[in-house]
Structures are given as C-alpha cells and as structure tokens.
Design a protein around this motif. Structure first.
Motif, PDB file in Angstrom:
ATOM      1  N   ARG A 184       5.579  -3.627   8.111  1.00 18.83           N
ATOM      2  CA  ARG A 184       4.472  -4.580   7.986  1.00 18.83           C
ATOM      3  C   ARG A 184       4.745  -5.601   6.882  1.00 18.83           C
ATOM      4  NH1 ARG A 184       0.255  -1.285   5.988  1.00 18.83           N
ATOM      5  NH2 ARG A 184       2.017  -0.187   5.080  1.00 18.83           N
ATOM      6  N   ASP A 188       0.833  -1.202   0.000  1.00 14.07           N
ATOM      7  CA  ASP A 188       0.000   0.000   0.000  1.00 14.07           C
ATOM      8  C   ASP A 188       0.867   1.252   0.000  1.00 14.07           C
ATOM      9  OD1 ASP A 188       0.907   0.348   2.626  1.00 14.07           O
ATOM     10  OD2 ASP A 188      -0.879  -0.553   3.513  1.00 14.07           O
ATOM     11  N   HIS A 232       1.687   3.187   2.274  1.00 14.38           N
ATOM     12  CA  HIS A 232       2.466   3.458   3.489  1.00 14.38           C
ATOM     13  C   HIS A 232       3.801   2.707   3.519  1.00 14.38           C
ATOM     14  CE1 HIS A 232      -0.925   5.621   5.155  1.00 14.38           C
ATOM     15  NE2 HIS A 232      -1.699   4.587   4.929  1.00 14.38           N
ATOM     16  N   ARG A 260       7.496   1.926   3.030  1.00 20.02           N
ATOM     17  CA  ARG A 260       8.657   2.805   2.788  1.00 20.02           C
ATOM     18  C   ARG A 260       9.314   2.428   1.463  1.00 20.02           C
ATOM     19  NH1 ARG A 260      10.962   1.487   8.429  1.00 20.02           N
ATOM     20  NH2 ARG A 260       8.826   0.773   8.633  1.00 20.02           N
ATOM     21  N   ASN A 312       7.763  -0.223  12.723  1.00 16.35           N
ATOM     22  CA  ASN A 312       6.421  -0.340  12.128  1.00 16.35           C
ATOM     23  C   ASN A 312       6.419  -1.016  10.764  1.00 16.35           C
ATOM     24  OD1 ASN A 312       5.005   0.780  14.275  1.00 16.35           O
ATOM     25  ND2 ASN A 312       5.230   2.855  13.515  1.00 16.35           N
TER      26      ASN A 312
END
Length: 333
Positions: A321, A273, A275, A277, A319
């Motif tokens: 994912r 998605d 988000h 990095r 964070n």
C-alpha cells in the motif's frame, strides 16, 4: 497524485477487479465436466487433467488493469506543473512504453496463473493418490462440489496459489485425522469459516470422527474463502502496479515533451501503520532520481512500489500500500 489519492484510486477499483477474477474462475469451473476429469484421473493421464482445466485469459480482469494504468497516467500528468515549461496534459496510453508494459504485465500475470493452476492440480492429484481415494473424490477436490442451494460448484483449488492449495490439503488432513492436536491446528486457521467451529469442537470434546460429508463441506468453504483472498490479493497488487506504472510513465512523457529539461525525483511513502512490512518501513522517505531504483534491505530493486521489472519477489509487492511521490525542477541549459 499523492499517496492518499493513490490508495483511494486502488480501493475504488478493487471490488470490480476482485469480482472479475472470481468470475473467471467460476466460468472455468462451470465449463469443466466432472466425468471427463474423473476419467482422466482413472487413466493416470495428468496431462489430460491439465488440458481439461484451463483457467482462461482473465480478459475482464486484464482490461481493468489497463484502465488503472490509464487512470494513473492521466491523473498524474494533469497535475504536472513546472514553472517556465509548457507540458501537454494528455497522457499517451498507446506509445511504445505503454504498450510494452501492458503486454508484459498481461503475459506475466497469465504465466503466474498458469503456474498456480499446474501446481494446484499436481498437488491435489498427488494428495488423492497418497490417501488412496477414488478418482471421483479427487476430481471434486479439484473442481469443487455442487452446492445444493445454488446449483453451482463451490470449493476446489482452481485459482488458488501454491501455498493456498497446500493449506487446503493440510486442512483436509487435519480434519480427517481425528487427532485432537490436528483438530486444534485447524481451528487456528485464519481463513476458516467459524460457522463450522462448533462441529470441530464437538469432535474434539467427544472424540467422534467428523463425517466425510462434513469434512468436504468445511474444506470447500475454507477453499472458497481462500479464493476470495487470492482474488483480493491479485486485484490490489496488480491495480497498484498498473496505477504506479502509469504515473511513472506520465513523468517520463512530461520530460520528453520538455526536451529532457526536468530533473525528476521520487520519494517512497509507506502507509505508516502497523501492517507495513519491515523492508518498506526502512524504505519510507527514501528519495532517488526517477531513472534509479529504490533498494530494499532485502536487496530487491523496485522502480516504484509494486514494481517487478527488476525482479522484485512477491513478498515485496503483494498487497503493498506504499506509493511514490514525484517532484521536478527545471534544468536550465
């Protein structure tokens, strides 16, 4: 476990781990004595201030990380299937590799927490001296102020990372400045509590300085929200690392039991998605053998998403994912 199952496992354990982190900080603050901290500040005894404000051992948080490690390993091993080979389904959470990982993870986490505590205390002491404020005020900036509704201390900087501590200091300076540009800068802070925006905008409109009590209330609430974020970051990051390491060790255990007749490969899968990095977008679908690292465009080397054993920095793991997916083929001898 596939990538979706990994994320679901992390999400399911995150609330308890976040609360365990917050409870540890709350207990540490409750154990602190304002008068003793104030006295040490008056005496310019920074070492004593440090000694009076330990953050503890995070026993509950660390135990949840161990549970995540076992869950990752146990779930992964149950799914290992290779035609022609019999592989036990029971994950050994007490072998040498498991013990070493859990010890090193705990040591690293506590070292980071201790470094953050020291950095936060030094920053607040320096800020207080720069502003020329009383030892009592600086002590409350460190450990928070008693909330009249709950009777417990709130705010302060214990448990915050160095960047979050600097954000608290900067927010206080912005609100205290009575400078329209600085007040507008505060209003752009993402973790501020919007309930106080009206007061700040009123100060902007009429040029009326915010009272010290108002500033303390606003900054303490900002600090609390940053602490919530800090706890969430710690929970998701370390749970992901624990589950991922358990899964990786499960495949190593499987190969040991198969007399190293497995060729195990792993593929990096990002969440896919907006988000993700940029470095992990580039890593997506990269495939390597199990004993080889993934190499980020930043140069960081990771054995799996969230791994720090090869020195990957925080900005590659916090964070994250992403998840590795494993596959194996039989090697005929």
């Amino acid at each position: 476990m596939n990538a979706t199952e990994v994320i679901q496992a992390i999400d399911g354990m995150t609330p308890a781990a976040q609360q365990a982190y917050l409870s540890q900080i709350s207990d540490s603050i409750s154990a602190a004595t304002l008068a003793e901290v104030q006295r040490a500040i008056e005496q310019h005894d920074d070492n004593k201030v440090m000694a009076l404000l330990p953050v503890g051992l995070f026993a509950g948080f660390v135990e949840l990380l161990r549970s995540a490690f076992v869950r990752g390993g146990s779930t992964e091993l149950r799914d290992v299937r290779v035609v022609g080979l019999l592989i036990g389904r029971e994950f050994d959470a007490y072998d040498t590799d498991a013990a070493n990982f859990l010890r090193d993870q705990r040591t690293g986490f506590l070292a980071t927490a201790a470094a953050d505590r020291a950095s936060a205390i030094r920053a607040i002491l320096e800020a207080g001296r720069t502003r020329g404020q009383s030892a009592s005020t600086t002590a409350m900036d460190l450990i928070g102020r008693v909330n009249k509704q709950t009777g417990r201390r709130s705010g302060g900087v214990l448990g915050l990372s160095a960047p979050f501590t600097q954000a608290v200091i900067a927010a206080r300076a912005e609100l205290s400045s009575n400078d329209p540009a600085q007040l507008r800068k505060y209003l752009k802070r993402g973790r501020r509590d919007p309930i106080f925006d009206k007061a700040v905008r009123t100060a902007l409109e009429f040029g009326k300085r915010l009272t010290a009590d108002s500033i303390n209330t606003i900054v303490d609430r900002y600090s609390e929200r940053l602490l919530d974020t800090q706890a969430l970051n710690a929970a998701t990051t370390f749970l992901a690392q624990s589950i991922a390491e358990g899964r990786d060790q499960a495949w190593r255990q499987a190969n040991d039991r198969a007399d190293n007749r497995l060729l195990v490969t792993k593929t990096w899968n990002s969440k896919g998605d907006a988000h993700v990095r940029s470095t992990h977008v580039a890593l997506n679908k990269q495939k390597v053998q199990q004993d080889q690292p993934f190499v980020s465009p930043s140069g960081a080397r990771l054995m799996y998403p969230g791994d720090t054993s090869l020195g990957a920095p925080r900005d590659e793991i916090v964070n994250c994912r992403c998840a590795a997916e494993y596959s194996a083929t039989r090697i005929d001898r």
